[in-house]
Write an enzyme that holds these catalytic residues in place. Sequence first.
Site, short mmCIF file in Angstrom:
data_model
loop_
_atom_site.label_atom_id
_atom_site.label_comp_id
_atom_site.label_asym_id
_atom_site.label_seq_id
_atom_site.Cartn_x
_atom_site.Cartn_y
_atom_site.Cartn_z
N LYS A 85 6.71 2.45 0.44
CA LYS A 85 6.70 3.54 1.37
C LYS A 85 7.83 3.81 1.97
CE LYS A 85 4.74 6.72 4.04
NZ LYS A 85 3.71 6.46 4.85
N LYS A 120 9.57 7.96 12.78
CA LYS A 120 8.97 6.42 12.71
C LYS A 120 9.48 5.71 11.31
CE LYS A 120 4.72 4.37 12.25
NZ LYS A 120 3.24 4.70 11.91
N THR A 179 1.21 2.89 8.32
CA THR A 179 2.58 2.85 7.90
C THR A 179 3.22 1.85 9.00
OG1 THR A 179 2.59 4.95 6.86
CG2 THR A 179 4.65 4.00 7.41
#
Length: 324
Positions: free
Chosen positions: A187, A262, A112
Amino acid sequence: MSDTAASGTAPSATGTIAFLGLGHMGGPMAVNLVKAGYPVTGFDVVPAALDTAREHGIPTTGTAVEAVAGAGVVLTMLPSGRHLLDAYRGTGGAPGLLETAAPGTMFLDCSTINVDEAREAAELAVAAGHRAVDAPVSGGVVGAEAGTLTFMVGALPEDFEAVRPLLEVMGKRVVHCGGHGAGQAAKICNNMILGVSMIAVSEAFVLGEKLGLTHQALFDVASAASGQCWALTTNCPVPGPVPTSPANRDYQPGFAGALMAKDLKLALNALQSTGVAARLGPLASEIYDTFAAEGGAGRDFSGIITDIREKSDADKSEPGTSGS
């Protein structure tokens, strides 16, 4: 799941899969590929991860370059975009993965990272004569172990179809979101919704406590009304109403606060680069940054409710019970 994956017979055209990054997520994903009959060679910079991989029948190498040599697919699960780009290019004069890999290798990144970094990585891979797919995951360690992850995929249509059998071994839902970088875009948009909604749900429960509502009463109303959302009905931040939620295990993740911080930082970067006039996304990023820095990094992200509760006006009435 595809018929190929279900049968446990790996397509011969795939060749060996070099799996780089055998941590809490990557390790179980690699194990599921091996169980499905795919030949996997693994590498990780953490010796303990290599030991665990070998215990599960995954051969390992001493370097990433050794794992990539002769592989048909290079699957990466790395901490950041910088790690990925450095691995692709090489550092300190050492050859990178793109230089080492055989022509036409499929580079499948499940990390990611920033959307811009994903697109840059794909451009580098294609320029070097390879194929590229970004496929970040959702579902956490439990999903990685069970093979029930969701993959959000950015790729050319033909490359998506080429990697689909691999992804269907490791997950139960595989969505082609568009071209290079689209998987990362999906995402971070999804997780921005999740972060904002968890804060809202947690604030509502703390407010309910102050107003004398039991957790169960608020859950019974909101879960069947317009406040219904995944953060409430699946990952409920208070113990009791949803027995499987991390709140019933002292907020053991799950999805850790550090990971939410994050992902929200990645969303913030994208908001800033695109000029979107967002207010809740940046605020959620700030809130989870603080939560992670003040002890919440290793707790489930739903533990944000404890931070909200602790910071609530101390002169008001004490929090109520969970409704037991």
